[in-house]
Motif scaffolding. Sequence first.
Motif, PDB file in Angstrom:
ATOM      1  N   ALA A  61       0.651  -1.242  -0.051  1.00  0.00           N
ATOM      2  CA  ALA A  61      -0.023   0.249   0.005  1.00  0.00           C
ATOM      3  C   ALA A  61       1.059   1.255   0.095  1.00  0.00           C
ATOM      4  O   ALA A  61       0.439   2.219  -0.869  1.00  0.00           O
ATOM      5  CB  ALA A  61      -0.810   0.027   1.207  1.00  0.00           C
ATOM      6  N   LEU A  62       1.885   1.174   0.799  1.00  0.00           N
ATOM      7  CA  LEU A  62       2.691   2.344   0.950  1.00  0.00           C
ATOM      8  C   LEU A  62       3.691   2.678  -0.644  1.00  0.00           C
ATOM      9  O   LEU A  62       3.683   3.390  -0.910  1.00  0.00           O
ATOM     10  CB  LEU A  62       4.005   2.131   1.957  1.00  0.00           C
ATOM     11  CG  LEU A  62       5.073   3.530   2.201  1.00  0.00           C
ATOM     12  CD1 LEU A  62       4.165   4.648   2.487  1.00  0.00           C
ATOM     13  CD2 LEU A  62       5.936   2.845   3.094  1.00  0.00           C
ATOM     14  N   LEU A  63       4.086   1.439  -1.101  1.00  0.00           N
ATOM     15  CA  LEU A  63       4.702   1.438  -2.379  1.00  0.00           C
ATOM     16  C   LEU A  63       3.600   2.274  -3.525  1.00  0.00           C
ATOM     17  O   LEU A  63       4.097   3.065  -4.346  1.00  0.00           O
ATOM     18  CB  LEU A  63       4.952  -0.038  -3.002  1.00  0.00           C
ATOM     19  CG  LEU A  63       5.065  -0.091  -4.459  1.00  0.00           C
ATOM     20  CD1 LEU A  63       6.526   0.588  -5.040  1.00  0.00           C
ATOM     21  CD2 LEU A  63       5.134  -1.638  -4.706  1.00  0.00           C
ATOM     22  N   VAL A  64       2.332   1.685  -3.787  1.00  0.00           N
ATOM     23  CA  VAL A  64       1.334   2.497  -4.578  1.00  0.00           C
ATOM     24  C   VAL A  64       1.221   3.719  -4.281  1.00  0.00           C
ATOM     25  O   VAL A  64       1.198   4.536  -5.232  1.00  0.00           O
ATOM     26  CB  VAL A  64       0.135   1.497  -4.655  1.00  0.00           C
ATOM     27  CG1 VAL A  64      -0.871   2.023  -5.568  1.00  0.00           C
ATOM     28  CG2 VAL A  64       0.463   0.162  -4.832  1.00  0.00           C
ATOM     29  N   PHE A  65       1.013   4.020  -2.945  1.00  0.00           N
ATOM     30  CA  PHE A  65       0.834   5.476  -2.436  1.00  0.00           C
ATOM     31  C   PHE A  65       1.979   6.571  -3.001  1.00  0.00           C
ATOM     32  O   PHE A  65       1.630   7.539  -3.262  1.00  0.00           O
ATOM     33  CB  PHE A  65       0.503   5.428  -0.996  1.00  0.00           C
ATOM     34  CG  PHE A  65       0.187   6.759  -0.479  1.00  0.00           C
ATOM     35  CD1 PHE A  65      -1.098   7.477  -0.462  1.00  0.00           C
ATOM     36  CD2 PHE A  65       1.182   7.680   0.016  1.00  0.00           C
ATOM     37  CE1 PHE A  65      -1.400   8.870  -0.131  1.00  0.00           C
ATOM     38  CE2 PHE A  65       0.974   8.898   0.581  1.00  0.00           C
ATOM     39  CZ  PHE A  65      -0.272   9.436   0.446  1.00  0.00           C
ATOM     40  N   SER A  66       2.973   6.017  -2.644  1.00  0.00           N
ATOM     41  CA  SER A  66       4.269   6.740  -3.056  1.00  0.00           C
ATOM     42  C   SER A  66       4.530   7.054  -4.628  1.00  0.00           C
ATOM     43  O   SER A  66       4.818   7.929  -5.064  1.00  0.00           O
ATOM     44  CB  SER A  66       5.402   5.994  -2.446  1.00  0.00           C
ATOM     45  OG  SER A  66       5.781   4.868  -3.153  1.00  0.00           O
TER      46      SER A  66
END
Length: 249
Positions: A61-66
């Motif tokens: 989720a952090l990857l996609v958000f970043s």
Amino acid sequence: MDILETSEYDRRKRRNTSCVLFLYLLPFFASCTVFFYMWIPDSAPSLLAAGIKAAPILSLALLVFSYNGGWSLMGVTGGLLLSAGGDCCLVWPQLFIHGMGCFALAHIVYAVTFLTPRYSTTSSFSSRYVIYLVLWLIGGGLYVYLVPFLRLDPDGEVLVPAIGGYVMLIVIMATMATRTRRPLLMLGSLVFMASDLTIALTKFNVVDLEYKKHIIMVTYYLAQMMIAVGDVKAMMEANADDILKWKRS
């Protein structure tokens, strides 16, 4: 010459982007390693177990958000966060319905995301209707096969319609993923279905698999990774197309 230089620049940029994307995936691989190494038994549910189980999905989720920004909270990032909530719920057997609800919402978010303009395509995909039919036949056939086993469960009256609705949503998600014609999304949705199929067959005593948890979690994490990376790549390609159109204008 300008065209050749631009093409070479684009290739270098794609290679560099792939390397950076791999580095962003390292927390996911690390947290998966921790999960399988610690292997907290199902008989010991705890907040620690929930956190370790959800950590790989939260890293995605952090990857996609970043990469995709705040709007992705209404897209794949949101679906991953809902999935992490489902992971936490499923650590406690009595929260199975709640966990299934979280994953059902995640499938809705994924399906709607796959309908957005950056996934739209005008090229033909002649076999897509055959794939759609196969997906629905698998989903429908599985549900019909499961119903007698669901009725044997003490919560059968709730599970029969709940599982039916869930099967419909995951098949819709897989259908929308197939529509995008993006291999990572298509494979991710199919592997997700395989993971949930294993859960259904083992939880409701249809089959007994010795390594059921290994199969479920490996396919689940793999499916979520492919969906996350597929979404990031779709955004990157959309941005590249916008830049190319701007250069030509």
